[in-house]
Scaffold this active site. Structure first.
Site, PDB file in Angstrom:
ATOM      1  N   ASP A  91       5.396   9.487 -15.614  1.00  0.00           N
ATOM      2  CA  ASP A  91       6.841   9.519 -15.449  1.00  0.00           C
ATOM      3  C   ASP A  91       7.449   9.919 -16.793  1.00  0.00           C
ATOM      4  O   ASP A  91       6.977   9.516 -17.839  1.00  0.00           O
ATOM      5  CB  ASP A  91       7.344   8.143 -15.011  1.00  0.00           C
ATOM      6  N   ASP A 264       4.999   5.458  -5.521  1.00  0.00           N
ATOM      7  CA  ASP A 264       4.534   4.553  -6.566  1.00  0.00           C
ATOM      8  C   ASP A 264       5.469   3.367  -6.606  1.00  0.00           C
ATOM      9  O   ASP A 264       6.631   3.473  -6.213  1.00  0.00           O
ATOM     10  CB  ASP A 264       4.533   5.233  -7.941  1.00  0.00           C
ATOM     11  N   CYS A 302      -9.092  -7.432   6.124  1.00  0.00           N
ATOM     12  CA  CYS A 302      -9.180  -6.785   4.811  1.00  0.00           C
ATOM     13  C   CYS A 302     -10.567  -6.975   4.204  1.00  0.00           C
ATOM     14  O   CYS A 302     -11.134  -8.067   4.264  1.00  0.00           O
ATOM     15  CB  CYS A 302      -8.119  -7.370   3.880  1.00  0.00           C
ATOM     16  N   CYS A 304     -11.212  -6.193   0.874  1.00  0.00           N
ATOM     17  CA  CYS A 304     -11.121  -6.147  -0.584  1.00  0.00           C
ATOM     18  C   CYS A 304     -11.970  -7.258  -1.200  1.00  0.00           C
ATOM     19  O   CYS A 304     -12.393  -8.193  -0.509  1.00  0.00           O
ATOM     20  CB  CYS A 304      -9.666  -6.276  -1.037  1.00  0.00           C
ATOM     21  N   CYS A 307     -10.486 -10.832  -0.543  1.00  0.00           N
ATOM     22  CA  CYS A 307     -10.645 -11.352   0.820  1.00  0.00           C
ATOM     23  C   CYS A 307     -12.107 -11.601   1.164  1.00  0.00           C
ATOM     24  O   CYS A 307     -12.417 -12.463   1.995  1.00  0.00           O
ATOM     25  CB  CYS A 307     -10.011 -10.390   1.825  1.00  0.00           C
ATOM     26  N   HIS A 333      -6.003  -7.590  -4.198  1.00  0.00           N
ATOM     27  CA  HIS A 333      -5.722  -7.570  -2.762  1.00  0.00           C
ATOM     28  C   HIS A 333      -4.529  -6.673  -2.442  1.00  0.00           C
ATOM     29  O   HIS A 333      -4.603  -5.841  -1.527  1.00  0.00           O
ATOM     30  CB  HIS A 333      -5.450  -8.960  -2.211  1.00  0.00           C
TER      31      HIS A 333
END
Length: 373
Positions: A91, A264, A302, A304, A307, A333
């Site tokens: 940015d 984003d 999930c 991840c 999890c 997560h």
């Protein structure tokens, strides 16, 4: 060519595509985790890669303050400096024109900031912002723009649009990194005519993609969606469309439906540090007493790391105890959840059933059986 984008499929207005950069590819719609100072708090780049993240965002204004773009360049560029071998976007610092309004002064030449770190005066104009990003070496750089307040009067927004267009031309003239592409940014506040006018002027310029800036900062959901739709009508279909700074999952899927390709936001990591974790049934507030003996993962579907390995009860304990690990596990997560969500959006677009996916997902996320919010 350092940057190439191709559309793959369309379902309604929603699109999938593939962007190629010098440092690899990323599929769209894409969500970019925000690594403001070339890092996410408590999360390594290896852990980020495991979440399915393909492209990250960093901030040129903050990296200019510390450690300085010359340091990053001398250390081999931003990718090597932060140990990320995938695509990166910087940015330009235009958002800080809005967020740091109390320590800056804007003129037609650029912006004078008083550093929030040590109080020194810093000037960043379009040429300086481009030079900083050229030195940092991200795959995508953003034109320097003026982001007005959502409550700004019409004449103030009109002046910001004029500056944004003029600065965009200077950025293109100053850009000299052949391995990097430059995106233009559409401003215009909550005024449809100014959004349209800004977009019409910018698309005449040879940018690699176009962003929609200055939204998601207090104008409300209805105005947000209207401004996005208005702007997209004027952006070319063959280049990426990036909605800057938008963070709630339901806003993201709604804007994918309108034809946005890139997003984003700090929401997944900031909320994770503040004990709010996202699921298909809405957000969970992890300090709630209801989790004290809950053996379930944050979200059953999930996969991840969080999890797979810990319970809601353990996470609640970490948050209540103030353990740093809570924010780390929560961030893993939440970022994974966002990547899973945009991946499911891509799949439904490719299968031509995105409208059905959107309706079913929104009903579950916002429905009577959603989490405690």
């Amino acid at each position: 060519m350092s940057f190439f984008f191709e559309l793959h499929s369309v379902s309604g207005k929603a699109r999938t595509g593939l962007a190629r950069t010098v440092h690899g590819e990323f599929e769209t719609p894409a969500f970019m985790p925000v690594a403001t100072l070339a890092a996410l708090k408590g999360v390594t780049t290896g852990q980020l890669a495991e979440t399915g993240s393909e492209i990250l965002l960093t901030n040129a204004y903050h990296l200019h303050l510390r450690p300085g773009e010359d340091v990053v360049r001398d250390m081999g560029g931003l990718h090597r400096f932060m140990d990320w071998d995938g695509p990166l976007l910087t940015d330009s610092g235009g958002y800080q024109v809005f967020s740091l309004a109390n320590i800056r002064d804007v003129t037609d030449e650029g912006v004078s900031f008083r550093s929030h770190i040590d109080g020194r005066q810093i000037f960043i104009g379009p040429r300086e912002a481009t030079r900083i990003q050229n030195a940092l070496g991200a795959d995508i750089a953003m034109a320097f723009d003026e982001c007005p307040s959502p409550t700004a009067k019409r004449e103030i927004v009109a002046r910001a649009v004029r500056r944004t267009v003029e600065w965009a031309k200077v950025c293109l003239d100053a850009h000299d990194n052949e391995e990097q592409t430059l995106f233009g940014i559409v401003q215009g506040g909550a005024y449809e005519d100014m959004r349209s006018d800004c977009a019409k002027q910018l698309v005449q310029l040879p940018f690699g993609g176009f962003a929609i800036g200055g939204l998601g900062i207090g104008e409300g959901t209805e105005a947000l969606l209207q401004m996005v739709e208005t702007t997209l009508e004027h952006l070319p279909s063959g280049k990426p469309r990036y909605l800057m700074g938008l963070g709630r999952p339901d806003d993201i899927v709604r804007c994918i439906a309108l034809g946005v390709d890139m997003f984003d936001c700090v929401v997944p990591t900031r909320n994770a540090r503040n004990a709010m974790l996202f699921t298909d049934d809405g957000p969970l507030r992890m300090k709630n007493a209801s989790h004290i003996r809950d053996e379930r993962p944050v979200m059953a579907e999930c996969d991840c790391y969080t999890c797979r390995t810990v319970s809601r009860a353990y996470l609640r304990h970490l948050y209540v105890a103030g353990e740093h690990l809570a924010g780390v596990l929560g961030s893993i997560h939440n970022i994974h959840y966002y990547q899973s969500l945009v991946r499911r959006c891509r799949k439904s677009i490719e299968e031509g059933c995105f409208d059905d996916f959107l309706r079913i997902w929104l009903r579950r996320y916002n429905g009577p059986n959603s989490s405690e919010g």
